[in-house]
Design a protein around this motif. Structure first.
Motif, PDB file in Angstrom:
ATOM      1  N   PHE A 195       7.107  10.171  -6.525  1.00 25.09           N
ATOM      2  CA  PHE A 195       6.408  11.177  -5.737  1.00 25.09           C
ATOM      3  C   PHE A 195       6.827  12.561  -6.204  1.00 25.09           C
ATOM      4  O   PHE A 195       7.891  12.745  -6.814  1.00 25.09           O
ATOM      5  CB  PHE A 195       6.688  10.994  -4.246  1.00 25.09           C
ATOM      6  N   ARG A 242      -2.921   0.764  -3.931  1.00 18.82           N
ATOM      7  CA  ARG A 242      -2.232  -0.480  -3.601  1.00 18.82           C
ATOM      8  C   ARG A 242      -1.539  -1.020  -4.848  1.00 18.82           C
ATOM      9  O   ARG A 242      -2.029  -0.876  -5.973  1.00 18.82           O
ATOM     10  CB  ARG A 242      -3.190  -1.511  -3.020  1.00 18.82           C
ATOM     11  N   PHE A 296       5.032   5.057   3.033  1.00 17.55           N
ATOM     12  CA  PHE A 296       4.479   6.358   3.406  1.00 17.55           C
ATOM     13  C   PHE A 296       5.531   7.445   3.200  1.00 17.55           C
ATOM     14  O   PHE A 296       6.686   7.287   3.616  1.00 17.55           O
ATOM     15  CB  PHE A 296       4.034   6.351   4.875  1.00 17.55           C
ATOM     16  N   GLU A 315       2.474  11.416   0.379  1.00 19.25           N
ATOM     17  CA  GLU A 315       2.685  12.285  -0.783  1.00 19.25           C
ATOM     18  C   GLU A 315       3.201  11.520  -2.001  1.00 19.25           C
ATOM     19  O   GLU A 315       4.157  11.931  -2.664  1.00 19.25           O
ATOM     20  CB  GLU A 315       3.667  13.398  -0.409  1.00 19.25           C
ATOM     21  N   VAL A 316       2.579  10.392  -2.308  1.00 20.88           N
ATOM     22  CA  VAL A 316       2.881   9.682  -3.552  1.00 20.88           C
ATOM     23  C   VAL A 316       1.992  10.243  -4.647  1.00 20.88           C
ATOM     24  O   VAL A 316       0.984  10.895  -4.380  1.00 20.88           O
ATOM     25  CB  VAL A 316       2.651   8.163  -3.391  1.00 20.88           C
ATOM     26  N   ASN A 350       0.170   8.575  -6.760  1.00 16.51           N
ATOM     27  CA  ASN A 350      -1.091   7.838  -6.825  1.00 16.51           C
ATOM     28  C   ASN A 350      -1.218   6.969  -5.578  1.00 16.51           C
ATOM     29  O   ASN A 350      -0.588   5.917  -5.482  1.00 16.51           O
ATOM     30  CB  ASN A 350      -1.140   6.952  -8.082  1.00 16.51           C
ATOM     31  N   GLN A 351      -2.017   7.432  -4.612  1.00 18.45           N
ATOM     32  CA  GLN A 351      -2.248   6.612  -3.441  1.00 18.45           C
ATOM     33  C   GLN A 351      -3.104   5.407  -3.827  1.00 18.45           C
ATOM     34  O   GLN A 351      -4.033   5.515  -4.622  1.00 18.45           O
ATOM     35  CB  GLN A 351      -2.953   7.417  -2.354  1.00 18.45           C
ATOM     36  N   TYR A 365       0.828  -1.198   0.000  1.00 18.08           N
ATOM     37  CA  TYR A 365       0.000   0.000   0.000  1.00 18.08           C
ATOM     38  C   TYR A 365       0.873   1.262   0.000  1.00 18.08           C
ATOM     39  O   TYR A 365       1.919   1.312   0.663  1.00 18.08           O
ATOM     40  CB  TYR A 365      -0.922  -0.010   1.215  1.00 18.08           C
ATOM     41  N   LEU A 366       0.423   2.274  -0.780  1.00 18.77           N
ATOM     42  CA  LEU A 366       1.132   3.535  -0.886  1.00 18.77           C
ATOM     43  C   LEU A 366       0.276   4.644  -0.292  1.00 18.77           C
ATOM     44  O   LEU A 366      -0.913   4.766  -0.629  1.00 18.77           O
ATOM     45  CB  LEU A 366       1.462   3.868  -2.348  1.00 18.77           C
ATOM     46  N   ALA A 367       0.875   5.447   0.585  1.00 19.67           N
ATOM     47  CA  ALA A 367       0.141   6.511   1.251  1.00 19.67           C
ATOM     48  C   ALA A 367       1.026   7.748   1.372  1.00 19.67           C
ATOM     49  O   ALA A 367       2.238   7.693   1.155  1.00 19.67           O
ATOM     50  CB  ALA A 367      -0.324   6.049   2.636  1.00 19.67           C
TER      51      ALA A 367
END
Length: 412
Positions: free
Chosen positions: A331, A310, A384, A304-305, A307-308, A300-302
């Motif tokens: 990012f 998975r 994150f 300031e990426v 595209n948040q 999972y990406l959360a």
């Protein structure tokens, strides 16, 4: 904890086996036998059938040694000789008299007129020159001379098998290595290098270098050879021979059954049906994949990426932190803080429910980005990225302005 080479090793020790694609994606449609003709013959044996690999057995290394004169070598001896005035003027006859070739006999000697036999076998050129100098002085002959080997016949290496021009290669003043011996016979002609090998027979022992290994390791070409070595480039399994084998077998079956055409049609029909079944199974699996019916592993990406969301861990391979970040576009450094990149991993131990390990990556130093290419992801990892300090202030101000403006309007 900071992400370093040591902590990456610790993180990668977490057990994880990527999910595998179903067997239907690796199966072939070949049915295994022809209906009406009986089972196909067993294919010719080769290392792949038995799960074997060609073994590498290297010969012991040799130390370069100076060339030693041997039986059969032709030595060219140039000495001064008395000549007439006419000979001196022309120079031709004098030159012919001064240079004479001598073959080393079975007893190891050369026969020099007016001197007799002189044993030179087993000597280096320097040792032979010293011996000839002594002999000339003892026979009261001007010891001004030169000696060279014009034909190398005593020390040889035979090269055969899958080479262009099998031959016997002489060893000269320069040590002969394996690459030079193969080049001297025109190079290799083996079509299927996977099952070909270079075999070296020396002093009753057989050594072997698989051809693929020989190509990948250039240093093996510098393997020194010695007198009596026999090199044979062998093909343990040749595709042309296999094709001929199958062709002859099918022809024999055709003569026996007189039904080859019908059998081939039935074979093609059966292969088509099997292929269709495989395609249906694969399509069904892809459909379940699209509808979320297959169990998958995610990262999972959360923060300031770009595209948040998975990231689906792929089949049959490991992925790294860099794979996940850059597959999703990385990012935005205008809002995301490269100094504050975190990988969060929850403990898999039920007794440690809620325990989380966090690895911190400071990407301001470009060298640290290489750590991201080695940090392996595990299911349910969270990546994150914190926001820049200026971004926090900007967003706070954006939230405050509507309140301030609303209060000002109420006062008016």
């Amino acid at each position: 904890m900071a992400l370093t080479a040591q902590t990456v090793l610790v993180a990668n020790r977490a057990a994880y086996t990527p999910r595998s694609l179903p067997d239907v994606f690796s199966q072939v449609a070949y049915p295994g036998q022809m209906k009406g003709l009986g089972a196909l013959p067993e294919p010719p044996m080769h290392p792949g059938n038995a799960g074997l690999a060609l073994e590498t057995r290297l010969p012991p290394s040799l130390n370069p040694e100076p060339y030693r004169i041997g039986v059969g070598d032709v030595l060219l001896l140039a000495t001064k000789s008395a000549a007439s005035t006419v000979e001196q003027l022309t120079g031709l006859l004098a030159a012919q008299n001064q240079r004479q070739g001598y073959t080393v006999r079975d007893d190891g000697a050369i026969a020099i007129p007016d001197i007799g036999p002189v044993t030179l076998a087993g000597m280096t050129l320097d040792e032979a020159e010293a011996k000839l100098f002594q002999v000339l002085v003892e026979n009261q002959i001007d010891p001004a001379f030169s000696l060279e080997v014009s034909e190398f016949n005593s020390r040889r290496v035979s090269v055969g098998g899958a080479v262009r021009n099998p031959a016997v290669v002489p060893i000269t003043l320069n040590p002969l290595n394996l690459s030079e011996a193969l080049a001297a016979v025109g190079g290799l002609t083996a079509k299927d290098r996977e099952y070909a090998s270079i075999r070296l027979y020396r002093n009753g022992t057989l050594y072997q270098i698989p051809l693929e290994t020989f190509v990948k390791r250039p240093e093996l070409g510098k393997t020194l050879l010695t007198d009596g070595d026999a090199i044979f480039v062998d093909t343990s399994y040749d595709l042309d021979r296999a094709m001929e084998y199958y062709t002859q077998t099918l022809r024999a079956t055709e003569l026996k059954r007189n039904a080859r055409h019908t059998a081939l049609q039935e074979l093609q029909a059966e292969m088509s049906m099997r292929r269709q079944v495989q395609m249906d199974l694969r399509d069904n699996y892809r459909t379940r994949e699209e509808m979320g019916g297959n169990k998958r592993d995610y990262v999972y990406l959360a923060g300031e990426v770009r595209n948040q969301g998975r990231f689906v861990l792929p089949y049959n391979q490991q992925v790294t932190l860099a794979d996940v970040l850059y597959d999703k576009g990385g990012f935005n450094t205008a809002t995301g803080n490269p100094a504050q990149i975190y990988v969060l991993r929850a403990s898999s131990d039920p007794e440690e429910f809620g325990a989380v390990t966090a690895w911190h990556l400071d990407a301001r130093n470009a060298i640290n980005i290489t750590l991201a290419t080695r940090m392996e992801m595990r299911p349910n990892d969270v990546i994150f990225i914190e926001e820049q300090p200026i971004t926090k202030w900007g967003r706070a101000l954006q939230q405050m302005f509507p309140t301030i403006l609303g209060s000002a309007s109420a006062v008016n």
